[in-house]
Design a protein around this motif. Sequence first.
Motif, short mmCIF file in Angstrom:
data_model
loop_
_atom_site.label_atom_id
_atom_site.label_comp_id
_atom_site.label_asym_id
_atom_site.label_seq_id
_atom_site.Cartn_x
_atom_site.Cartn_y
_atom_site.Cartn_z
N TRP A 1 0.84 -1.19 0.00
CA TRP A 1 0.00 0.00 0.00
C TRP A 1 0.88 1.24 0.00
CZ3 TRP A 1 -4.88 -0.35 -1.21
CH2 TRP A 1 -5.51 -1.59 -1.05
N ASP A 2 0.45 2.26 -0.70
CA ASP A 2 1.16 3.53 -0.63
C ASP A 2 1.11 4.02 0.81
OD1 ASP A 2 2.27 5.65 -2.72
OD2 ASP A 2 1.31 6.74 -1.07
N THR A 3 2.16 4.74 1.21
CA THR A 3 2.22 5.16 2.62
C THR A 3 1.42 6.44 2.87
OG1 THR A 3 4.24 6.41 2.26
CG2 THR A 3 4.48 4.13 2.92
N TYR A 4 0.92 7.05 1.82
CA TYR A 4 0.12 8.27 2.00
C TYR A 4 -1.38 7.94 2.04
CZ TYR A 4 3.51 12.12 1.26
OH TYR A 4 4.51 13.05 1.37
N SER A 5 -2.09 8.69 2.86
CA SER A 5 -3.56 8.60 2.83
C SER A 5 -4.06 9.22 1.53
CB SER A 5 -4.16 9.32 4.03
OG SER A 5 -3.67 10.65 4.10
N GLY A 6 -3.45 10.33 1.13
CA GLY A 6 -3.70 10.94 -0.18
C GLY A 6 -5.18 11.03 -0.54
N ASP A 7 -5.52 10.52 -1.72
CA ASP A 7 -6.89 10.69 -2.22
C ASP A 7 -7.75 9.46 -1.96
OD1 ASP A 7 -5.61 9.08 -4.00
OD2 ASP A 7 -5.89 10.37 -5.74
N TYR A 8 -7.56 8.81 -0.82
CA TYR A 8 -8.42 7.67 -0.48
C TYR A 8 -9.89 8.10 -0.33
CZ TYR A 8 -10.69 3.99 2.11
OH TYR A 8 -11.58 3.04 2.50
N GLY A 9 -10.11 9.33 0.12
CA GLY A 9 -11.47 9.78 0.43
C GLY A 9 -12.52 9.49 -0.63
N PRO A 10 -12.29 9.86 -1.91
CA PRO A 10 -13.31 9.58 -2.92
C PRO A 10 -13.63 8.08 -3.04
CG PRO A 10 -11.69 11.15 -3.78
CD PRO A 10 -11.19 10.68 -2.45
N ASN A 11 -12.64 7.23 -2.82
CA ASN A 11 -12.88 5.79 -2.88
C ASN A 11 -13.82 5.37 -1.76
OD1 ASN A 11 -12.43 3.33 -4.13
ND2 ASN A 11 -10.51 2.90 -3.09
N PHE A 12 -13.57 5.90 -0.56
CA PHE A 12 -14.42 5.57 0.57
C PHE A 12 -15.82 6.15 0.38
CE2 PHE A 12 -15.99 6.14 4.95
CZ PHE A 12 -16.00 4.81 5.31
N LEU A 13 -15.90 7.33 -0.21
CA LEU A 13 -17.21 7.92 -0.52
C LEU A 13 -18.00 6.95 -1.41
CD1 LEU A 13 -18.19 11.48 -1.48
CD2 LEU A 13 -18.66 9.68 -3.13
N GLY A 14 -17.34 6.43 -2.44
CA GLY A 14 -18.01 5.46 -3.32
C GLY A 14 -18.45 4.24 -2.54
N HIS A 15 -17.61 3.81 -1.63
CA HIS A 15 -17.97 2.63 -0.84
C HIS A 15 -19.23 2.90 -0.02
CE1 HIS A 15 -17.63 -1.07 1.33
NE2 HIS A 15 -17.87 -0.38 2.43
N VAL A 16 -19.25 4.03 0.66
CA VAL A 16 -20.38 4.35 1.55
C VAL A 16 -21.67 4.49 0.74
CG1 VAL A 16 -21.35 6.22 2.95
CG2 VAL A 16 -19.04 5.39 3.40
N LEU A 17 -21.60 5.16 -0.40
CA LEU A 17 -22.82 5.37 -1.18
C LEU A 17 -23.29 4.08 -1.86
CD1 LEU A 17 -22.19 8.87 -2.83
CD2 LEU A 17 -23.41 8.34 -0.72
N GLY A 18 -22.37 3.12 -2.04
CA GLY A 18 -22.73 1.92 -2.79
C GLY A 18 -22.92 0.67 -1.96
N ALA A 19 -22.53 0.71 -0.68
CA ALA A 19 -22.57 -0.52 0.12
C ALA A 19 -24.00 -1.02 0.27
CB ALA A 19 -21.95 -0.27 1.49
N ALA A 20 -24.21 -2.31 0.04
CA ALA A 20 -25.55 -2.90 0.13
C ALA A 20 -25.40 -4.41 0.15
CB ALA A 20 -26.41 -2.47 -1.06
N THR A 21 -26.49 -5.09 0.49
CA THR A 21 -26.53 -6.55 0.40
C THR A 21 -27.55 -6.94 -0.67
OG1 THR A 21 -25.79 -6.91 2.66
CG2 THR A 21 -27.15 -8.63 1.69
N TYR A 22 -27.19 -7.92 -1.47
CA TYR A 22 -28.03 -8.35 -2.59
C TYR A 22 -28.41 -9.81 -2.40
CZ TYR A 22 -26.58 -4.10 -5.06
OH TYR A 22 -26.37 -2.79 -5.42
#
Length: 858
Positions: free
Chosen positions: A718-739
């Motif tokens: 893993w890269d050692t920077y937190s950097g631009d992880y935020g948009p990835n986590f935003l996608g996760h939160v908006l998309g998380a679901a059970t099917y």
Amino acid sequence: MAHWQVQWLAAFLFYLCQPVLAHIPLSTSHIIAELTDGSGVLRSLKASTDISFDFSPSDVFHFRNGDGQYHTGDLTFHYRTAGSLQWHSADTAACRAQSPIVSSQSAGSVVSNLAQALPDVRASLQITRIWSDRDGDLALAFTIENSGNEAIEIGSLGMPIEFNNIFTNRTATETTEQCVFVDPYIGLDAGYLQVTRLTGTGPSLVITPLNSYSKFEAWQFLTEPEDVPLGYQIQTYEGNYAYQVHSLALAEKEWGDAEPWNSPTSAVLEAGESLTVGLRLSVALGVQTIEERVGEFVPVAVGIPGYVVPHDLTAKLFLKSKQSIECITASPKHSLHATSCGTYGDDWQGFDIVASANAFGRARLDIRYADGLHQTVHYWITHSSPKTISELGSFLTHEQWYTNTSDPFGRAPSVITYNRTADDYVLQDNRTWIAGLSDEGGAGSFLAAGMKQSVSPDISEIAKLEEMVEKAVWGRLQISAGDEIYAVRKSLFYYEPELVPKYQYDPYFNWTINPGESWNKNAAYLINRTYDYVHVSALCWALYRAGRTNPTLLARQPKEWYLAQAYNTVKYTVSNDSDGTPQTCYWNVGLMGEEGVYYWARYFNDSITANKTINAIRGYSPTVPHWGWHGNARRYWDFLYAGSIDLARIERQIHHYGSGLNALPMLDSYRRHPDPQSLDAIYDLRVGYGGNQGPLTNIDEDGFGSMAFHSYPDTLEWDTYSGDYGPNFLGHVLGAATYLVEHPIFGWVSFGGNIKLENNGTLGRVEPRDAIRKRIFIAAISLWVEIDAGTIDYCTFNTKTLETTVNIVGDRDAQAIMTWEQTVCITKAEVKLATKGLEQRLNGYALRLPATISFTAN
Ligand SMILES: *[C@@H]1O[C@H](CO)[C@@H](O)[C@H](O)[C@H]1NC(C)=O
Ligand SMILES: *[C@@H]1O[C@H](CO)[C@@H](O)[C@H](O)[C@H]1NC(C)=O
Ligand SMILES: *[C@@H]1O[C@H](CO)[C@@H](O)[C@H](O)[C@H]1NC(C)=O
Ligand SMILES: *[C@@H]1O[C@H](CO)[C@@H](O)[C@H](O)[C@H]1NC(C)=O
Ligand SMILES: *[C@@H]1O[C@H](CO)[C@@H](O)[C@H](O)[C@H]1NC(C)=O
Ligand SMILES: *[C@@H]1O[C@H](CO)[C@@H](O)[C@H](O)[C@H]1NC(C)=O
Ligand SMILES: *[C@@H]1O[C@H](CO)[C@@H](O)[C@H](O)[C@H]1NC(C)=O
Ligand SMILES: *[C@@H]1O[C@H](CO)[C@@H](O)[C@H](O)[C@H]1NC(C)=O
Ligand SMILES: *[C@@H]1O[C@H](CO)[C@@H](O)[C@H](O)[C@H]1NC(C)=O
Ligand SMILES: *[C@@H]1O[C@H](CO)[C@@H](O)[C@H](O)[C@H]1NC(C)=O
């Protein structure tokens, strides 16, 4: 001469100076290929069903025929006399003047002796390359014969792969129409490559091992000259890789401490012995049938929901092979447990996959079949998802919580970028935005911290974020008065020593290497980068959502204030100044990728554009049995702009933010599929779910979220920077679901939940194990249910009566709103809310928790 005449003359002279390259045609029933005379490498490859499209960069081949430029058909390897220490390297691309000799050429095959191209090798090894027709497919084989009288060890053996992933000098339309992506499944004997078009449509190419000596052990980036007309390893040309059958010498010489995906091997050839390795190039009709085509040659693995296994989830793995399975072992030992759960269809065997409570991170299953084939499936183990989310929230608001109010740039208090190696804030970087709380690379951390509150609010974390909004955002990062009220700056941190004379800029960075790159104050305070507005808006929106579910959570401002901030921030991006000039750039062309294009196209009923977008995502997000590439949207340049300076290079990224974000339209489109239980639709669900789970892997055991994983075999970290992880986590939160889905072959399965069948198989009971447990989709009746507070404890679906119940638990004082939709009109089963007496509020229904909601369908 007129300008065009000069250009024409130049082009003509250029043409005259080119050596005349003849080509060797080679066709099979499925493939029409052309080899270059001389080197005999692949120049052009078309599917016979669509000869308008060339998978190879034949149109720019003349720019790529120099020394050290690789093509499909080249060979690169290391060897040594068995027992000696020193590896020698050999490479057919090294010197193009030394062409192989085509020793036989017929309609169905082209055989070349590579001795001339490998002058140092010929005393000990005789190497022959054979292009041939294999049952209508194209086969590429190399036979390596030990012609000396001592045993020779082949320490690495790589087959370079070149297809048209060259975007240089092509317009966006040309790139879309002419180029391809290449994605690997590094799975040994069952490994393969897929080559898909950028359009995501039309035939795809599938490249499988030609025989049982040709396992896919590693995927090695090929270094090439960079100072060339098309460039190399740049934004418009990612570069090429080699399919490694053996990799021991590379591991010893180049990979350092990196832990390879598969154990590196070599092969020993006794005097007189020979070895044939190769690849089979086949055509699949479309991306959805790639696995079917692969399954004609090697075993296929399908994981549900994918290859990310939280501790509390029972995942499934289905293996298709005519051979019986001799054993499945995990590495690290006991990290994963595979238990047989039955057979499906003609050739499928199913397994329950569970992670050990103390295992974390990479884990591999080694599967051995009766005929000796060896397959690896690559998993990532995470904490249970709610634990992962709470650890992330805590890390961001403690370790990354920056409080030095003497900071001359006014960045405190804030959730700021972090260097995991130093375990410290990143307060300086010559890419100023990374330390400046803006751009994705600098805003990522507070964006993630905010999004976390929108689904899993914590009162002490919210207190810090409210303080950040009040003190560091409103009035500093964001202009709070005057004509430009709501405008967002590009960075709070800047490089301008005269303005901060007491401040010591770190001499570790070269601040002036590229004038203008290290922004001065004026450049940093510009307000025209639209994407920066998204982060601030999302932070405020998340605080609004938290406050909406529980009024006791917010202390500094009422929830409506945060909603208005979010709204006005976005509104500013589409505003014009008094002259009618737009205040920000790019807002009208879709920000950073496909999800905005898809959602707006759908909003405006532009189904053609929405469909194109989904097709494009299918093109660049593969499904393969590897946590790193499954659902991973192709990305390769943001290590330069948001990652650690120590590894800031063009490199294929694993689970950079394309994964979480592109999964959103994919999953939305899946839910609107007229037949969500068909294999084609489930293909989309698998890709989308893989993309959605990706952002969970970025979060380490203590809760630190990294911007992406380095996929080159010399790193695999893993890269050692937190950097631009935020948009990835935003996608996760908006998309998380059970099917819950009835799969045509595997029967009832759940993506993201644990499923049990009760009442003699007529009642499916699903317990969500996704990160937020607030959304569920029942595919049989296209029912989508969401709540904004509390969690779905379990859900039942009666396959006979089509009745659904959703059981929701949570704090008594939480004010949950439930919304539901039947995403596709199914005339035979119209869904109705059966629970009576619910109060309608905010376009949904207010719930008192706990609650059981039921739906009927008829
Ligand atoms: C790319 O386009 C530029 C500008 O038109 C031109 O100067 C250059 O020669 C082109 N390079 C290649 C490799 O086509
Ligand atoms: C806070 O920032 C100021 C200005 O950069 C610096 O001089 C001081 O050492 C910092 N304090 C701490 C505790 O890091
Ligand atoms: C991150 O921290 C490590 C360890 O202190 C250091 O070697 C590295 O240079 C830091 N990275 C940057 C870009 O500051
Ligand atoms: C930043 O500094 C590093 C280390 O000196 C240097 O390699 C890099 O090129 C610089 N980057 C920019 C964008 O100035
Ligand atoms: C920074 O880069 C510039 C341009 O390459 C160079 O002239 C300068 O010497 C570098 N400075 C340092 C401190 O390395
Ligand atoms: C933003 O504004 C600056 C200053 O006016 C300008 O130089 C720059 O080109 C603008 N950015 C974009 C992407 O248009
Ligand atoms: C801003 O100006 C553009 C033309 O440059 C126009 O299309 C758009 O409607 C204007 N927006 C607003 C909010 O007035
Ligand atoms: C899209 O179509 C729907 C259904 O016909 C309609 O209700 C809606 O207003 C349309 N949206 C736009 C932006 O035209
Ligand atoms: C979407 O694109 C695919 C591939 O080109 C095509 O087969 C399909 O008909 C399109 N669907 C719609 C609704 O336009
Ligand atoms: C259970 O289901 C099977 C197959 O659907 C059926 O044959 C059997 O009669 C059922 N048993 C009961 C007790 O309903």
